[in-house]
Design an enzyme around this catalytic site. Sequence first.
Site, PDB file in Angstrom:
ATOM      1  N   ALA A  40       0.865  -1.170   0.000  1.00 22.20           N
ATOM      2  CA  ALA A  40       0.000   0.000   0.000  1.00 22.20           C
ATOM      3  C   ALA A  40       0.907   1.227   0.000  1.00 22.20           C
ATOM      4  O   ALA A  40       2.065   1.156   0.443  1.00 22.20           O
ATOM      5  CB  ALA A  40      -0.900  -0.009   1.229  1.00 22.20           C
ATOM      6  N   GLY A  55       0.628  -4.841   1.043  1.00 23.10           N
ATOM      7  CA  GLY A  55      -0.555  -4.990   0.179  1.00 23.10           C
ATOM      8  C   GLY A  55      -0.286  -5.834  -1.062  1.00 23.10           C
ATOM      9  O   GLY A  55      -1.216  -6.412  -1.625  1.00 23.10           O
ATOM     10  N   GLU A  79      -0.511  -9.344   0.084  1.00 28.49           N
ATOM     11  CA  GLU A  79      -1.944  -9.566   0.360  1.00 28.49           C
ATOM     12  C   GLU A  79      -2.741  -9.721  -0.937  1.00 28.49           C
ATOM     13  O   GLU A  79      -3.661 -10.541  -1.006  1.00 28.49           O
ATOM     14  CB  GLU A  79      -2.480  -8.400   1.207  1.00 28.49           C
ATOM     15  CG  GLU A  79      -1.875  -8.399   2.609  1.00 28.49           C
ATOM     16  CD  GLU A  79      -2.112  -7.107   3.366  1.00 28.49           C
ATOM     17  OE1 GLU A  79      -1.779  -6.021   2.839  1.00 28.49           O
ATOM     18  OE2 GLU A  79      -2.631  -7.171   4.492  1.00 28.49           O
ATOM     19  N   GLU A 122       4.600  -4.510   7.731  1.00 24.67           N
ATOM     20  CA  GLU A 122       3.815  -3.465   8.409  1.00 24.67           C
ATOM     21  C   GLU A 122       4.246  -3.190   9.845  1.00 24.67           C
ATOM     22  O   GLU A 122       4.255  -2.039  10.284  1.00 24.67           O
ATOM     23  CB  GLU A 122       2.316  -3.838   8.385  1.00 24.67           C
ATOM     24  CG  GLU A 122       1.667  -3.692   7.017  1.00 24.67           C
ATOM     25  CD  GLU A 122       1.795  -4.934   6.149  1.00 24.67           C
ATOM     26  OE1 GLU A 122       2.564  -5.851   6.510  1.00 24.67           O
ATOM     27  OE2 GLU A 122       1.133  -4.985   5.103  1.00 24.67           O
TER      28      GLU A 122
HETATM   29  N1  CAA Z   1       4.528   3.163  -1.071  1.00 23.58           N
HETATM   30  C1  CAA Z   1       4.856   4.301  -1.742  1.00 23.58           C
HETATM   31  N2  CAA Z   1       5.946   4.398  -2.547  1.00 23.58           N
HETATM   32  C2  CAA Z   1       6.699   3.291  -2.685  1.00 23.58           C
HETATM   33  C3  CAA Z   1       6.406   2.074  -2.032  1.00 23.58           C
HETATM   34  C4  CAA Z   1       5.249   2.045  -1.191  1.00 23.58           C
HETATM   35  N3  CAA Z   1       4.853   0.917  -0.561  1.00 23.58           N
HETATM   36  N4  CAA Z   1       7.370   1.164  -2.343  1.00 23.58           N
HETATM   37  C5  CAA Z   1       8.214   1.793  -3.183  1.00 23.58           C
HETATM   38  N5  CAA Z   1       7.820   3.074  -3.402  1.00 23.58           N
HETATM   39  C6  CAA Z   1       8.459   4.091  -4.234  1.00 23.58           C
HETATM   40  C7  CAA Z   1       9.675   4.699  -3.550  1.00 23.58           C
HETATM   41  O1  CAA Z   1       9.297   5.719  -2.645  1.00 23.58           O
HETATM   42  C8  CAA Z   1      10.465   5.210  -4.739  1.00 23.58           C
HETATM   43  O2  CAA Z   1       9.887   6.422  -5.157  1.00 23.58           O
HETATM   44  P1  CAA Z   1      10.842   7.668  -5.616  1.00 23.58           P
HETATM   45  O3  CAA Z   1      11.584   7.134  -6.816  1.00 23.58           O
HETATM   46  O4  CAA Z   1       9.864   8.745  -5.935  1.00 23.58           O
HETATM   47  O5  CAA Z   1      11.747   7.939  -4.467  1.00 23.58           O
HETATM   48  C9  CAA Z   1      10.181   4.178  -5.814  1.00 23.58           C
HETATM   49  O6  CAA Z   1       9.004   3.485  -5.407  1.00 23.58           O
HETATM   50  C10 CAA Z   1      11.294   3.148  -5.948  1.00 23.58           C
HETATM   51  O7  CAA Z   1      11.513   2.572  -4.661  1.00 23.58           O
HETATM   52  P2  CAA Z   1      12.972   2.519  -3.969  1.00 23.58           P
HETATM   53  O8  CAA Z   1      13.826   3.648  -4.453  1.00 23.58           O
HETATM   54  O9  CAA Z   1      12.749   2.399  -2.496  1.00 23.58           O
HETATM   55  O10 CAA Z   1      13.522   1.151  -4.586  1.00 23.58           O
HETATM   56  P3  CAA Z   1      14.558   0.148  -3.922  1.00 23.58           P
HETATM   57  O11 CAA Z   1      14.927  -0.822  -4.975  1.00 23.58           O
HETATM   58  O12 CAA Z   1      15.647   0.882  -3.246  1.00 23.58           O
HETATM   59  O13 CAA Z   1      13.723  -0.602  -2.784  1.00 23.58           O
HETATM   60  C11 CAA Z   1      11.831  -1.749  -1.860  1.00 23.58           C
HETATM   61  C12 CAA Z   1      12.635  -1.421  -3.140  1.00 23.58           C
HETATM   62  C13 CAA Z   1      12.659  -2.647  -0.935  1.00 23.58           C
HETATM   63  C14 CAA Z   1      10.564  -2.497  -2.312  1.00 23.58           C
HETATM   64  C15 CAA Z   1      11.463  -0.427  -1.141  1.00 23.58           C
HETATM   65  O14 CAA Z   1      10.895   0.465  -2.083  1.00 23.58           O
HETATM   66  C16 CAA Z   1      10.496  -0.606  -0.007  1.00 23.58           C
HETATM   67  O15 CAA Z   1      10.885  -1.055   1.049  1.00 23.58           O
HETATM   68  N6  CAA Z   1       9.224  -0.245  -0.235  1.00 23.58           N
HETATM   69  C17 CAA Z   1       8.216  -0.307   0.790  1.00 23.58           C
HETATM   70  C18 CAA Z   1       7.751  -1.732   1.008  1.00 23.58           C
HETATM   71  C19 CAA Z   1       6.748  -1.799   2.137  1.00 23.58           C
HETATM   72  O16 CAA Z   1       7.062  -1.534   3.268  1.00 23.58           O
HETATM   73  N7  CAA Z   1       5.503  -2.184   1.790  1.00 23.58           N
HETATM   74  C20 CAA Z   1       4.437  -2.341   2.765  1.00 23.58           C
HETATM   75  C21 CAA Z   1       3.633  -1.095   2.862  1.00 23.58           C
HETATM   76  S1  CAA Z   1       2.489  -1.161   4.206  1.00 23.58           S
HETATM   77  C22 CAA Z   1       1.084  -1.938   3.591  1.00 23.58           C
HETATM   78  O17 CAA Z   1       1.092  -2.462   2.505  1.00 23.58           O
HETATM   79  C23 CAA Z   1      -0.095  -1.906   4.509  1.00 23.58           C
HETATM   80  C24 CAA Z   1      -1.255  -2.696   4.140  1.00 23.58           C
HETATM   81  O18 CAA Z   1      -1.311  -3.911   4.292  1.00 23.58           O
HETATM   82  C25 CAA Z   1      -2.477  -2.039   3.706  1.00 23.58           C
END
Ligand code: CAA
Length: 257
Positions: A63, A108, A111, A131
């Site tokens: 998400a 998400g 999920e 999360e």
């Molecule tokens: N939300 C918003 N933006 C996201 C995202 C997310 N979940 N995951 C990645 N992005 C965006 C980054 O902010 C980045 O944007 P910018 O280029 O504008 O800075 C772009 O995607 C590329 O990501 P990274 O530069 O971080 O890429 P990376 O290769 O260095 O890392 C990754 C990849 C390990 C997947 C890392 O992006 C990451 O950890 N993302 C978050 C993953 C996460 O925690 N997901 C769970 C969210 S909580 C949830 O989902 C709750 C629910 O159940 C409802």
Amino acid sequence: MSFVNYEQKDFVGVITIDREKALNALNPEVLADLEAVVDAIDADKTRCVVITGAGQKAFVAGADIGAMSTMTPDEGRAFSAKGNAVFRKIEKLPMPVIAAVNGFALGGGCELSLSCDIRIAADNAVFGQPEAGLGITPGFGGTQRLARTIGVGKAKEMIYAARNIKAEEALRVGLVNAVYPAEQMLEEAMKLAERIAGNAPIAVRQCKKAINMGLQMDIDSAVAFEPELFAACCGTADQKNAMTAFCEKRKHEPFIN
Ligand code: CAA
């Protein structure tokens, strides 16, 4: 512009989450587009659905963290309820749904894959529910479907520790059905979808209903339910076609229903 594309390839519908710059993260707009695409699936001509993510890197990286970062409790409740409603619609589609997981499937994204019937992963796929490390619970069904899919102990470990797992471990714990080299994965998922689509559609749908609804029942109710689904297949054109062909030692005609 839509963040979710749909393509009909014969009897197989292919949904692509397309917000590549944000690793296909699910914000309210993406969720709304996904729901619209799911609602529009033509159940008469679609025998299997494949869901994947745009690009080489991510299925869905979760998400949208930016969108969630300022949410009040009421906004969070509504966002979680919306994601759950959309994923439940996917789970309740009458035809099988395959997640073709082409990279990160976090939060998400994991999920979303869990709301599908079958998960096929690329060898670069990473699954996880991060999360707890972000100060929230999984909000789109992860606390419920992960435990039902891989067992309570392993699901609790992944969720409490916010520990991601790679494709090979996902295969070992039963989270995915198969792992393929990244460049081959979608083709393999499509082959499986086409194989499913080549079977009798009413029978396949009754199988999905039997498994999904039966899992929510006690075993006595579940085995009493199965004959109803079996009966609904008896007398169909596809049953007559396949069984007559078997008895006459010839190949059946393509299924029609
Ligand atoms: N939300 C918003 N933006 C996201 C995202 C997310 N979940 N995951 C990645 N992005 C965006 C980054 O902010 C980045 O944007 P910018 O280029 O504008 O800075 C772009 O995607 C590329 O990501 P990274 O530069 O971080 O890429 P990376 O290769 O260095 O890392 C990754 C990849 C390990 C997947 C890392 O992006 C990451 O950890 N993302 C978050 C993953 C996460 O925690 N997901 C769970 C969210 S909580 C949830 O989902 C709750 C629910 O159940 C409802």
